[in-house]
Structure formats: C-alpha cells, structure tokens
Design a protein around this motif. Structure first.
Motif, PDB file in Angstrom:
ATOM      1  N   LEU A 133      49.043  36.595  46.935  1.00 21.61           N
ATOM      2  CA  LEU A 133      48.290  35.557  47.630  1.00 21.61           C
ATOM      3  C   LEU A 133      47.423  36.211  48.698  1.00 21.61           C
ATOM      4  CD1 LEU A 133      51.202  33.017  48.090  1.00 21.61           C
ATOM      5  CD2 LEU A 133      49.437  32.985  46.348  1.00 21.61           C
ATOM      6  N   ASN A 134      46.191  35.817  48.780  1.00 21.08           N
ATOM      7  CA  ASN A 134      45.265  36.382  49.756  1.00 21.08           C
ATOM      8  C   ASN A 134      44.861  35.324  50.775  1.00 21.08           C
ATOM      9  OD1 ASN A 134      45.257  38.865  48.444  1.00 21.08           O
ATOM     10  ND2 ASN A 134      43.674  38.194  47.043  1.00 21.08           N
ATOM     11  N   TRP A 135      45.841  34.839  51.535  1.00 20.35           N
ATOM     12  CA  TRP A 135      45.568  33.784  52.498  1.00 20.35           C
ATOM     13  C   TRP A 135      45.154  34.337  53.853  1.00 20.35           C
ATOM     14  CZ3 TRP A 135      50.393  30.181  51.631  1.00 20.35           C
ATOM     15  CH2 TRP A 135      50.288  29.609  50.358  1.00 20.35           C
ATOM     16  N   PHE A 136      45.627  35.538  54.207  1.00 19.32           N
ATOM     17  CA  PHE A 136      45.377  36.104  55.530  1.00 19.32           C
ATOM     18  C   PHE A 136      44.929  37.557  55.420  1.00 19.32           C
ATOM     19  CE2 PHE A 136      48.435  32.729  56.264  1.00 19.32           C
ATOM     20  CZ  PHE A 136      47.916  32.096  57.371  1.00 19.32           C
ATOM     21  N   THR A 137      44.221  38.003  56.447  1.00 17.54           N
ATOM     22  CA  THR A 137      43.924  39.420  56.620  1.00 17.54           C
ATOM     23  C   THR A 137      44.427  39.821  57.997  1.00 17.54           C
ATOM     24  OG1 THR A 137      41.727  38.938  57.494  1.00 17.54           O
ATOM     25  CG2 THR A 137      41.873  39.415  55.148  1.00 17.54           C
ATOM     26  N   ARG A 138      44.855  41.061  58.104  1.00 11.88           N
ATOM     27  CA  ARG A 138      45.424  41.517  59.368  1.00 11.88           C
ATOM     28  C   ARG A 138      44.362  42.250  60.176  1.00 11.88           C
ATOM     29  NH1 ARG A 138      51.109  44.654  60.278  1.00 11.88           N
ATOM     30  NH2 ARG A 138      50.994  44.577  62.537  1.00 11.88           N
ATOM     31  N   LYS A 139      44.207  41.830  61.419  1.00 11.17           N
ATOM     32  CA  LYS A 139      43.308  42.473  62.379  1.00 11.17           C
ATOM     33  C   LYS A 139      44.159  42.852  63.586  1.00 11.17           C
ATOM     34  CE  LYS A 139      39.558  41.247  60.112  1.00 11.17           C
ATOM     35  NZ  LYS A 139      38.803  42.127  59.321  1.00 11.17           N
ATOM     36  N   GLY A 140      44.595  44.103  63.637  1.00 11.74           N
ATOM     37  CA  GLY A 140      45.503  44.515  64.707  1.00 11.74           C
ATOM     38  C   GLY A 140      46.874  43.911  64.479  1.00 11.74           C
ATOM     39  N   ILE A 141      47.332  43.100  65.439  1.00  7.23           N
ATOM     40  CA  ILE A 141      48.631  42.446  65.274  1.00  7.23           C
ATOM     41  C   ILE A 141      48.480  40.965  64.931  1.00  7.23           C
ATOM     42  CG2 ILE A 141      49.810  44.049  66.815  1.00  7.23           C
ATOM     43  CD1 ILE A 141      49.708  41.845  68.960  1.00  7.23           C
ATOM     44  N   ILE A 142      47.260  40.513  64.737  1.00  4.94           N
ATOM     45  CA  ILE A 142      46.976  39.103  64.462  1.00  4.94           C
ATOM     46  C   ILE A 142      46.618  38.935  62.987  1.00  4.94           C
ATOM     47  CG2 ILE A 142      45.513  37.144  65.076  1.00  4.94           C
ATOM     48  CD1 ILE A 142      46.616  37.888  67.626  1.00  4.94           C
ATOM     49  N   TYR A 143      47.104  37.860  62.400  1.00  2.00           N
ATOM     50  CA  TYR A 143      46.732  37.512  61.029  1.00  2.00           C
ATOM     51  C   TYR A 143      45.667  36.428  61.081  1.00  2.00           C
ATOM     52  CZ  TYR A 143      50.656  40.173  59.291  1.00  2.00           C
ATOM     53  OH  TYR A 143      51.517  41.189  58.982  1.00  2.00           O
ATOM     54  N   TRP A 144      44.455  36.749  60.584  1.00  2.00           N
ATOM     55  CA  TRP A 144      43.349  35.799  60.549  1.00  2.00           C
ATOM     56  C   TRP A 144      43.277  35.169  59.168  1.00  2.00           C
ATOM     57  CZ3 TRP A 144      41.287  34.142  64.784  1.00  2.00           C
ATOM     58  CH2 TRP A 144      41.270  34.964  65.906  1.00  2.00           C
ATOM     59  N   PRO A 145      42.993  33.878  59.101  1.00  2.00           N
ATOM     60  CA  PRO A 145      42.889  33.214  57.802  1.00  2.00           C
ATOM     61  C   PRO A 145      41.741  33.794  56.978  1.00  2.00           C
ATOM     62  CG  PRO A 145      43.049  31.612  59.573  1.00  2.00           C
ATOM     63  CD  PRO A 145      42.859  32.934  60.216  1.00  2.00           C
ATOM     64  N   ALA A 146      41.986  33.960  55.689  1.00  2.00           N
ATOM     65  CA  ALA A 146      40.976  34.484  54.778  1.00  2.00           C
ATOM     66  C   ALA A 146      40.653  33.496  53.660  1.00  2.00           C
ATOM     67  CB  ALA A 146      41.451  35.799  54.170  1.00  2.00           C
ATOM     68  N   SER A 147      41.320  32.344  53.663  1.00  2.00           N
ATOM     69  CA  SER A 147      41.070  31.341  52.631  1.00  2.00           C
ATOM     70  C   SER A 147      41.320  29.958  53.223  1.00  2.00           C
ATOM     71  CB  SER A 147      41.988  31.564  51.428  1.00  2.00           C
ATOM     72  OG  SER A 147      43.319  31.261  51.782  1.00  2.00           O
ATOM     73  N   ILE A 148      41.068  28.948  52.424  1.00  2.00           N
ATOM     74  CA  ILE A 148      41.278  27.568  52.864  1.00  2.00           C
ATOM     75  C   ILE A 148      42.754  27.326  53.175  1.00  2.00           C
ATOM     76  CG2 ILE A 148      41.116  25.153  52.141  1.00  2.00           C
ATOM     77  CD1 ILE A 148      38.427  26.414  52.721  1.00  2.00           C
ATOM     78  N   ALA A 149      43.647  27.878  52.376  1.00  2.80           N
ATOM     79  CA  ALA A 149      45.081  27.702  52.622  1.00  2.80           C
ATOM     80  C   ALA A 149      45.479  28.341  53.954  1.00  2.80           C
ATOM     81  CB  ALA A 149      45.889  28.304  51.480  1.00  2.80           C
ATOM     82  N   GLY A 150      44.923  29.485  54.264  1.00  2.75           N
ATOM     83  CA  GLY A 150      45.205  30.138  55.537  1.00  2.75           C
ATOM     84  C   GLY A 150      44.720  29.320  56.713  1.00  2.75           C
ATOM     85  N   TRP A 151      43.508  28.754  56.594  1.00  3.70           N
ATOM     86  CA  TRP A 151      42.983  27.898  57.659  1.00  3.70           C
ATOM     87  C   TRP A 151      43.835  26.648  57.817  1.00  3.70           C
ATOM     88  CZ3 TRP A 151      40.089  29.360  61.431  1.00  3.70           C
ATOM     89  CH2 TRP A 151      39.216  30.427  61.263  1.00  3.70           C
ATOM     90  N   ALA A 152      44.300  26.085  56.715  1.00  2.39           N
ATOM     91  CA  ALA A 152      45.155  24.893  56.788  1.00  2.39           C
ATOM     92  C   ALA A 152      46.459  25.203  57.511  1.00  2.39           C
ATOM     93  CB  ALA A 152      45.429  24.362  55.385  1.00  2.39           C
ATOM     94  N   ILE A 153      47.040  26.356  57.242  1.00  2.47           N
ATOM     95  CA  ILE A 153      48.282  26.752  57.912  1.00  2.47           C
ATOM     96  C   ILE A 153      48.035  26.953  59.401  1.00  2.47           C
ATOM     97  CG2 ILE A 153      49.992  28.600  58.094  1.00  2.47           C
ATOM     98  CD1 ILE A 153      49.755  28.840  55.022  1.00  2.47           C
ATOM     99  N   LEU A 154      46.911  27.574  59.756  1.00  4.62           N
ATOM    100  CA  LEU A 154      46.580  27.771  61.168  1.00  4.62           C
ATOM    101  C   LEU A 154      46.379  26.435  61.881  1.00  4.62           C
ATOM    102  CD1 LEU A 154      45.899  29.658  63.519  1.00  4.62           C
ATOM    103  CD2 LEU A 154      43.531  29.598  62.738  1.00  4.62           C
TER     104      LEU A 154
END
Length: 77
Positions: A3-24
C-alpha cells in the motif's frame, strides 16, 4: 501487495494518496473531538491538558503505525 498511502519525510509520515489524506483528516478530527470532550468534563486547564496530551500521544502512535505499514517503497538505485 504494498500500500502506498504515506511517504516518510524525516520522522513524519505525509499522505501520498486519498486514503492517506482521509486517515490524516480523521485523526485530526478525532483529536479535536477528544479535546472538546475532555474540556467539557474537566475543572481546570491542567486537567484538560494532562488528559489531552495522553490522548494525542495515542492518536499519534496509531497514525505512525499505520504510516509505517503503508509507506511507499523506496527506490533503490
């Protein structure tokens, strides 16, 4: 299947898809709801902040676990 919902930037997980944004958005909405609920039942600001910080840490932990398991695969050159 990865699943490609998030990408990691440092110690933070940024949403990379609609599902990731919905979870955020859901995590943020639940944190706001939790704060309002705790504030309505507490007697002082220290009660509110003490209980809210604990809930916020739990929300952050669950968000981080979901981000870890649904992180986009890094490309190896």
């Amino acid at each position: 299947m990865k699943l490609n919902w998030f990408t990691r930037k440092g110690i933070i997980y940024w949403p990379a898809s609609i599902a990731g944004w919905a979870i955020l958005v859901l995590a943020t909405a639940f944190a706001i709801y939790s704060f309002i609920d705790i504030d309505s039942r507490s007697h002082s600001i220290s009660d509110t902040l003490t209980n809210f910080v604990f809930n916020l840490l739990l929300i952050g932990l669950v968000y981080t676990i979901v981000g870890y398991f649904t992180e986009a695969a890094k490309k190896v050159d």
